[in-house]
Design a protein around this motif. Structure first.
Motif, PDB file in Angstrom:
ATOM      1  N   GLY A  31       0.591 -42.721 -17.641  1.00 56.79           N
ATOM      2  CA  GLY A  31       0.963 -43.843 -18.197  1.00 56.79           C
ATOM      3  C   GLY A  31      -0.226 -45.036 -18.259  1.00 56.79           C
ATOM      4  O   GLY A  31      -0.322 -45.783 -19.294  1.00 56.79           O
ATOM      5  N   ARG A  77      -3.070 -43.734 -21.643  1.00 63.11           N
ATOM      6  CA  ARG A  77      -1.769 -44.695 -22.489  1.00 63.11           C
ATOM      7  C   ARG A  77      -2.622 -44.423 -23.772  1.00 63.11           C
ATOM      8  O   ARG A  77      -1.845 -44.534 -25.062  1.00 63.11           O
ATOM      9  CB  ARG A  77      -1.976 -46.005 -21.854  1.00 63.11           C
ATOM     10  CG  ARG A  77      -3.267 -46.784 -22.017  1.00 63.11           C
ATOM     11  CD  ARG A  77      -2.996 -48.408 -21.563  1.00 63.11           C
ATOM     12  NE  ARG A  77      -4.275 -49.191 -21.703  1.00 63.11           N
ATOM     13  CZ  ARG A  77      -5.108 -49.186 -20.477  1.00 63.11           C
ATOM     14  NH1 ARG A  77      -5.231 -48.472 -19.659  1.00 63.11           N
ATOM     15  NH2 ARG A  77      -6.186 -49.937 -20.766  1.00 63.11           N
ATOM     16  N   PRO A  93      -4.118 -41.771 -26.196  1.00 58.37           N
ATOM     17  CA  PRO A  93      -4.164 -40.195 -26.130  1.00 58.37           C
ATOM     18  C   PRO A  93      -5.659 -39.839 -26.433  1.00 58.37           C
ATOM     19  O   PRO A  93      -5.894 -38.876 -25.756  1.00 58.37           O
ATOM     20  CB  PRO A  93      -3.013 -39.883 -27.237  1.00 58.37           C
ATOM     21  CG  PRO A  93      -2.167 -41.030 -27.489  1.00 58.37           C
ATOM     22  CD  PRO A  93      -2.935 -42.388 -27.114  1.00 58.37           C
ATOM     23  N   ILE A 128       2.820 -36.468 -23.281  1.00 56.18           N
ATOM     24  CA  ILE A 128       3.799 -36.723 -24.265  1.00 56.18           C
ATOM     25  C   ILE A 128       5.302 -36.951 -23.466  1.00 56.18           C
ATOM     26  O   ILE A 128       5.490 -35.847 -22.947  1.00 56.18           O
ATOM     27  CB  ILE A 128       4.102 -35.803 -25.521  1.00 56.18           C
ATOM     28  CG1 ILE A 128       2.797 -35.584 -26.258  1.00 56.18           C
ATOM     29  CG2 ILE A 128       5.234 -36.338 -26.351  1.00 56.18           C
ATOM     30  CD1 ILE A 128       2.655 -34.812 -27.258  1.00 56.18           C
ATOM     31  N   ARG A 154       7.126 -42.590 -25.362  1.00 55.74           N
ATOM     32  CA  ARG A 154       5.891 -42.638 -26.327  1.00 55.74           C
ATOM     33  C   ARG A 154       6.422 -43.191 -27.704  1.00 55.74           C
ATOM     34  O   ARG A 154       7.493 -42.919 -28.324  1.00 55.74           O
ATOM     35  CB  ARG A 154       5.124 -41.480 -26.599  1.00 55.74           C
ATOM     36  CG  ARG A 154       4.284 -40.930 -25.467  1.00 55.74           C
ATOM     37  CD  ARG A 154       3.186 -41.846 -25.366  1.00 55.74           C
ATOM     38  NE  ARG A 154       1.939 -41.068 -24.705  1.00 55.74           N
ATOM     39  CZ  ARG A 154       0.729 -41.411 -24.499  1.00 55.74           C
ATOM     40  NH1 ARG A 154       0.594 -42.878 -24.758  1.00 55.74           N
ATOM     41  NH2 ARG A 154      -0.211 -40.742 -23.765  1.00 55.74           N
ATOM     42  N   SER A 155       5.634 -44.236 -28.466  1.00 55.01           N
ATOM     43  CA  SER A 155       6.126 -44.821 -29.515  1.00 55.01           C
ATOM     44  C   SER A 155       5.704 -44.053 -30.908  1.00 55.01           C
ATOM     45  O   SER A 155       4.929 -43.076 -30.623  1.00 55.01           O
ATOM     46  CB  SER A 155       5.470 -46.204 -29.802  1.00 55.01           C
ATOM     47  OG  SER A 155       3.981 -45.918 -30.121  1.00 55.01           O
ATOM     48  N   GLU A 182       2.115 -44.173 -31.442  1.00 58.69           N
ATOM     49  CA  GLU A 182       1.514 -43.352 -30.657  1.00 58.69           C
ATOM     50  C   GLU A 182       1.193 -41.949 -30.930  1.00 58.69           C
ATOM     51  O   GLU A 182       0.288 -41.097 -30.558  1.00 58.69           O
ATOM     52  CB  GLU A 182       1.585 -43.685 -28.892  1.00 58.69           C
ATOM     53  CG  GLU A 182       1.358 -45.194 -28.604  1.00 58.69           C
ATOM     54  CD  GLU A 182       1.917 -45.261 -27.277  1.00 58.69           C
ATOM     55  OE1 GLU A 182       1.232 -45.848 -26.537  1.00 58.69           O
ATOM     56  OE2 GLU A 182       3.062 -44.784 -26.898  1.00 58.69           O
ATOM     57  N   TYR A 183       2.424 -41.262 -31.257  1.00 50.88           N
ATOM     58  CA  TYR A 183       2.855 -40.005 -31.231  1.00 50.88           C
ATOM     59  C   TYR A 183       1.706 -39.299 -32.028  1.00 50.88           C
ATOM     60  O   TYR A 183       1.364 -37.940 -31.573  1.00 50.88           O
ATOM     61  CB  TYR A 183       4.151 -39.613 -31.710  1.00 50.88           C
ATOM     62  CG  TYR A 183       4.299 -38.161 -31.631  1.00 50.88           C
ATOM     63  CD1 TYR A 183       4.378 -37.432 -30.443  1.00 50.88           C
ATOM     64  CD2 TYR A 183       4.400 -37.322 -32.958  1.00 50.88           C
ATOM     65  CE1 TYR A 183       4.504 -36.007 -30.471  1.00 50.88           C
ATOM     66  CE2 TYR A 183       4.480 -35.871 -32.714  1.00 50.88           C
ATOM     67  CZ  TYR A 183       4.426 -35.362 -31.422  1.00 50.88           C
ATOM     68  OH  TYR A 183       4.619 -34.061 -31.601  1.00 50.88           O
ATOM     69  N   CYS A 225      -1.146 -38.363 -29.974  1.00 50.26           N
ATOM     70  CA  CYS A 225      -0.546 -37.436 -29.013  1.00 50.26           C
ATOM     71  C   CYS A 225      -0.785 -35.912 -29.439  1.00 50.26           C
ATOM     72  O   CYS A 225      -1.240 -35.164 -28.582  1.00 50.26           O
ATOM     73  CB  CYS A 225       0.775 -37.769 -28.453  1.00 50.26           C
ATOM     74  SG  CYS A 225       0.710 -39.212 -27.487  1.00 50.26           S
ATOM     75  N   LEU A 257      -4.888 -47.927 -28.107  1.00 55.45           N
ATOM     76  CA  LEU A 257      -4.572 -46.803 -29.002  1.00 55.45           C
ATOM     77  C   LEU A 257      -5.709 -46.776 -30.257  1.00 55.45           C
ATOM     78  O   LEU A 257      -6.157 -47.871 -30.524  1.00 55.45           O
ATOM     79  CB  LEU A 257      -3.175 -47.071 -29.608  1.00 55.45           C
ATOM     80  CG  LEU A 257      -2.720 -45.891 -30.700  1.00 55.45           C
ATOM     81  CD1 LEU A 257      -2.527 -44.437 -29.904  1.00 55.45           C
ATOM     82  CD2 LEU A 257      -1.599 -46.434 -31.278  1.00 55.45           C
TER      83      LEU A 257
END
Length: 313
Positions: free
Chosen positions: A71, A75, A77, A104, A108-109, A112-113, A116, A293
Motif C-alpha cells: 500500500g 501505491r 503501480p 491489486i 484500488r481506484s 489506478e487500475y 495496475c 500515480l
C-alpha cells in the motif's frame, strides 16, 4: 529452480494465486515462503497491510525474508517493477529469489487500475530470463470478474485450490495495448501552460504555485517540480521542442499533465532502472518514484503523461 507449468525448469516464473478467504491465502503463500527459505532463496513479501500482517504472523520471524507494505511501496503501480521487484532481484544477483507481490486489491481506484493491469502484464517482459519466481495473490471474493480475467491474461501460470496449471488466456501484450487508451477529460477547471526550451524555468514556477494552492508540503512540491521538469525537458529534447502542461485539482490529488508529439514506443519505458553505467533512460523512472500515480497514453500521434500527487487530508 522452480518448475514451470509443464514440469520443466524455467528461469522466470510468474504465477497468479486465486484465494477466497484468509485460509486459502495462507495455504498458497506460507509454503511458498518457507519453501524458498528451505531452498536458500531470498524472499520478498510485498502485500497490502492487512494481508502482509496475516502472512507475517503465520511465517513468524525468519531470516531471509523481507517484508514490504504494498500500500505504500506500490501505491504508484509504475513504481513496483523498478523500485520493488527489480531492486530486490538485483540486490541478490546470482541467486534465485522468490517474491510475493499483491499489487491489486479491492481498495484500488478505477483511476489506478489500468496502471495496475499494465504492471502485471509488463512483469513478464521485464524479468524474462531472470532467476526469480513471482507469486501474485488475487482476492476472488473481493475483485470484479474483469479484474480476474485480466489476471488470467497476465499470468502464464494459475494457482488455486484445484492446483497449478498453465493459463489458457495468457496474452500480456493484449492487456498492455487494451489499457493504452486516451485518458479521461478532467471534470475540474484546468490551468494550462505551453512551454519550449526558453520557457522551461516558467514550468517550475507554474507547478510550485499550483502545488502550494493544493496544500502540498514543501518536499512534495519539490518532488513534483522535479518530475514535471524531467518530462518537459524530455519534450524539448526529443518530442518536437516543446509541449503543453495542464494542471488541475481533484478532491484527492493535484494532477499535472504533459502532452507532446513524442512516442514512447517501448512499453517498458520508465519501468526498469538502467544499469549504473547506463546513459539516459532515467527520467521516467525518477518520475515513477516521485509520484503517487502515473498514467500514460502514447501513440505515434503523441504522448500524454498524467502525474498525480496526493493532497493532504
Amino acid at each position: 529452480m522452480t518448475p514451470g507449468p509443464n514440469g520443466a525448469a524455467d528461469a522466470f516464473v510468474h504465477e497468479g494465486l486465486f484465494y477466497r478467504d484468509p485460509d486459502e491465502l495462507l495455504a498458497g503463500t506460507v509454503p511458498f515462503v518457507t519453501g524458498g527459505l528451505t531452498a536458500g532463496e531470498p524472499v520478498l513479501v510485498a502485500m497490502p497491510g492487512a494481508n502482509l500482517g496475516l502472512v507475517r504472523d503465520a511465517v513468524g520471524d525468519a531470516d531471509g525474508v523481507r517484508w514490504a507494505d504494498m500500500g505504500e511501496a506500490g501505491r504508484n503501480p509504475g513504481r513496483i517493477i523498478p523500485w520493488v521487484l527489480q531492486a530486490f532481484i538485483d540486490r541478490h544477483a546470482g541467486r534465485r529469489v522468490r517474491i510475493i507481490g499483491e499489487p491489486i486489491w479491492a481498495g484500488r481506484s478505477d483511476t489506478e487500475y489500468p496502471a495496475c493491469a499494465q504492471h502485471e502484464a509488463l512483469i513478464n517482459m521485464a524479468f524474462a530470463g531472470r532467476e526469480a519466481t513471482i507469486l501474485c495473490p488475487y482476492d476472488v471474493a473481493g475483485l470484479d470478474d474483469d479484474v480476474l480475467a485480466d489476471a488470467y491474461a497476465t499470468h502464464p501460470v494459475l494457482v488455486d485450490d484445484a492446483g497449478r496449471r498453465p493459463s489458457p488466456a495468457y496474452a500480456p501484450a493484449d492487456v498492455v495495448a487494451r489499457y493504452n487508451l486516451p485518458l479521461p477529460a478532467p471534470a475540474e477547471p484546468v490551468a494550462a501552460l505551453a512551454y519550449r526550451f526558453e520557457t522551461l524555468p516558467a514550468v517550475r514556477a507554474f507547478v510550485a504555485g499550483h502545488g502550494q494552492v493544493a496544500g502540498l508540503d514543501e518536499d512534495r512540491v519539490d518532488d513534483l517540480q522535479i518530475a514535471v521538469t524531467e518530462l518537459a525537458t524530455n519534450s524539448v529534447a526529443h518530442a518536437g521542442g516543446g509541449g503543453v502542461l495542464r494542471v488541475w485539482r481533484t478532491a484527492e490529488h493535484l494532477v499535472c499533465e504533459i502532452r507532446d508529439d513524442g512516442w514512447l514506443a517501448d512499453p517498458l519505458a520508465g519501468r526498469l532502472t538502467p544499469a549504473a553505467d547506463g546513459v539516459g533512460g532515467r527520467g521516467l523512472v525518477i518520475v515513477q518514484a516521485l509520484c503517487d500515480l502515473v498514467r500514460v497514453h502514447s501513440t505515434a500521434a503523441g504522448t500524454t503523461v498524467r502525474l498525480h500527487m496526493r493532497r493532504p487530508g
